[in-house]
Write an enzyme that holds these catalytic residues in place. Structure first.
Site, short mmCIF file in Angstrom:
data_model
loop_
_atom_site.label_atom_id
_atom_site.label_comp_id
_atom_site.label_asym_id
_atom_site.label_seq_id
_atom_site.Cartn_x
_atom_site.Cartn_y
_atom_site.Cartn_z
N ALA A 158 -2.27 -8.29 -7.91
CA ALA A 158 -2.85 -9.76 -7.65
C ALA A 158 -3.89 -9.83 -8.80
O ALA A 158 -4.91 -10.81 -8.61
CB ALA A 158 -3.76 -9.45 -6.44
N ASP A 203 3.69 -0.59 -7.52
CA ASP A 203 2.40 -1.21 -7.91
C ASP A 203 1.22 -0.13 -7.46
O ASP A 203 0.24 -0.24 -7.89
CB ASP A 203 2.29 -2.52 -7.61
CG ASP A 203 0.94 -3.00 -8.21
OD1 ASP A 203 0.61 -2.97 -9.31
OD2 ASP A 203 -0.11 -3.49 -7.37
N ARG A 254 0.90 -1.22 -0.17
CA ARG A 254 -0.19 0.18 -0.10
C ARG A 254 0.98 1.14 -0.10
O ARG A 254 1.89 1.22 0.54
CB ARG A 254 -0.80 0.06 1.24
CG ARG A 254 -1.95 -1.15 1.45
CD ARG A 254 -2.83 -0.86 0.12
NE ARG A 254 -3.64 -2.15 0.12
CZ ARG A 254 -4.90 -2.39 -0.38
NH1 ARG A 254 -5.04 -1.54 -1.55
NH2 ARG A 254 -5.59 -3.66 -0.31
N GLU A 258 -4.87 7.08 -7.49
CA GLU A 258 -5.30 6.12 -8.25
C GLU A 258 -6.34 6.37 -9.14
O GLU A 258 -7.19 6.61 -8.35
CB GLU A 258 -5.11 4.72 -7.71
CG GLU A 258 -3.70 4.34 -7.16
CD GLU A 258 -3.86 2.82 -6.57
OE1 GLU A 258 -4.70 2.14 -6.72
OE2 GLU A 258 -2.68 2.43 -5.99
N HIS A 314 -1.26 -1.09 -10.06
CA HIS A 314 -2.00 -1.73 -8.90
C HIS A 314 -2.84 -2.91 -9.48
O HIS A 314 -3.97 -3.21 -9.50
CB HIS A 314 -2.88 -0.79 -8.31
CG HIS A 314 -3.44 -1.20 -7.06
ND1 HIS A 314 -3.94 -0.25 -6.15
CD2 HIS A 314 -3.54 -2.42 -6.09
CE1 HIS A 314 -4.16 -1.04 -4.89
NE2 HIS A 314 -3.79 -2.28 -4.92
#
Length: 337
Positions: A298, A271, A248, A276, A295
């Site tokens: 995952a 990332d 984060r 954002e 981001h």
């Protein structure tokens, strides 16, 4: 709206595009075989969710689902389970949910592997300065100029510092150790026995920063970890060291990091960001010593399907009266993102 007498009702607050990524056809069929489904395409609409909740025994949430408080919780008169398809649940439930005895589950275990793999990819790219070579060639540098870079290193024998022995942190530790890295961890909750089992050493944050070639951030976002790496901490990192952040942006003072990266003293692979989408004029975008991804650490197909399968399993277990596999308690509200 309440389901048939022998079939419970489940609300799925997941938009169509994400639903297609999270739920394989066989998983959706498995869910539908055990419950009547109320599907909210407009999953961010509090009014629609309030109308859907009465009589529902379970709610599947996704990014953007309204927080279950106030009139939404009042409407959830039969709710037994909130199954979140992500990791942090604080944006979606409050203390009153737990006080009501509603079970809350999350799917964070499914994310640890791919995020750790991206952190490993970042680590290797930074050690070998791949990002610098790529930037030089793409921006028109001649071959000799493009070939110039700070010293490069192999991961075997490199000192890697890890902030946080979280699920993802442990998965990352396993990967880099398998490639021969020497790992040091800072985590106030990691005991000596656990550290020995992981094959790593522990150190206080200043020592870890001062002695690591790459520092990877894997701590949770809590009040205590806000700007864990600020200007004084980043200044401890050696010239030419690198930072990996797939956790984060909360954990790193972005302004202080920008100053270090602009000076060229450190490299970074990032990332996650304070804003954002990342603004088009953000300094990170133009720097040759920065590797950026939007981001998506995952975001593998396999991970998304595991997230959906985890939520389906939790719902069906709850409807059968079985205990959850990945329940969280009120302490999870301390994780802010």
């Amino acid at each position: 709206m309440t389901g048939s007498a022998d079939r419970p009702r489940v609300v799925v607050a997941v938009p169509p595009d994400l639903r297609a990524q999270l739920f394989a056809p066989e998983e959706w069929a498995r869910l539908a075989s055990g419950a009547d489904l109320t599907v909210l395409d407009a999953h961010t609409d509090r009014g629609a969710l309030a109308r859907a909740l009465p009589g529902a025994r379970a709610l599947i949430t996704s990014w953007g689902t309204p927080r279950l408080t106030g009139e939404l919780l009042d409407a959830a008169d039969a709710l037994e389970l909130v199954a979140h398809t992500g990791s942090a649940v604080a944006p979606y439930v409050g203390e009153d949910v737990f006080r009501r005895g509603i079970t809350v589950t999350q799917a964070g275990d499914a994310m640890a592997g791919p995020v750790a793999e991206v952190a490993l990819a970042f680590t290797l790219a930074l050690l070998h300065r791949v990002h610098r070579f790529d930037h030089a060639l793409r921006t028109g540098a001649d071959w000799e100029t493009a070939s110039a870079a700070p010293p490069r290193h192999e991961i075997r024998g490199s000192r890697i510092g890890v902030l946080g022995a979280s699920r993802t942190g442990r998965a990352y530790i396993s990967l880099v150790r398998a490639l021969g890295a020497e790992v040091t961890v800072t985590d106030p909750y990691l005991g000596a026995a656990e550290a020995r089992a992981l094959g790593i050493r522990t150190a206080a944050l200043p020592e870890l920063l001062a002695t690591s070639r790459v520092v990877a951030v894997h701590a949770p976002a809590t009040e205590e970890t806000r700007h864990l790496l600020g200007a004084p901490q980043l200044a401890l990192m050696p010239d030419g060291a690198s930072l990996v952040n797939t956790a984060r942006s909360w954990l790193v003072d972005e302004e202080a990091l920008t100053a270090e990266l602009t000076a060229g003293r450190l490299d970074a692979a990032i990332d996650v960001f304070d804003a954002e989408p990342l603004p088009t004029d953000h300094p990170f975008r133009a720097l040759p010593n920065v590797l950026l991804t939007p981001h998506q650490a995952a975001g593998t197909d396999e991970c998304r399907l595991r997230l959906g399968a985890s939520a389906v399993t939790e719902v069906l277990r709850a409807l059968r009266g079985e205990p959850p596999l990945h329940a969280v308690g009120m302490a999870a509200l301390g994780r802010l993102h």
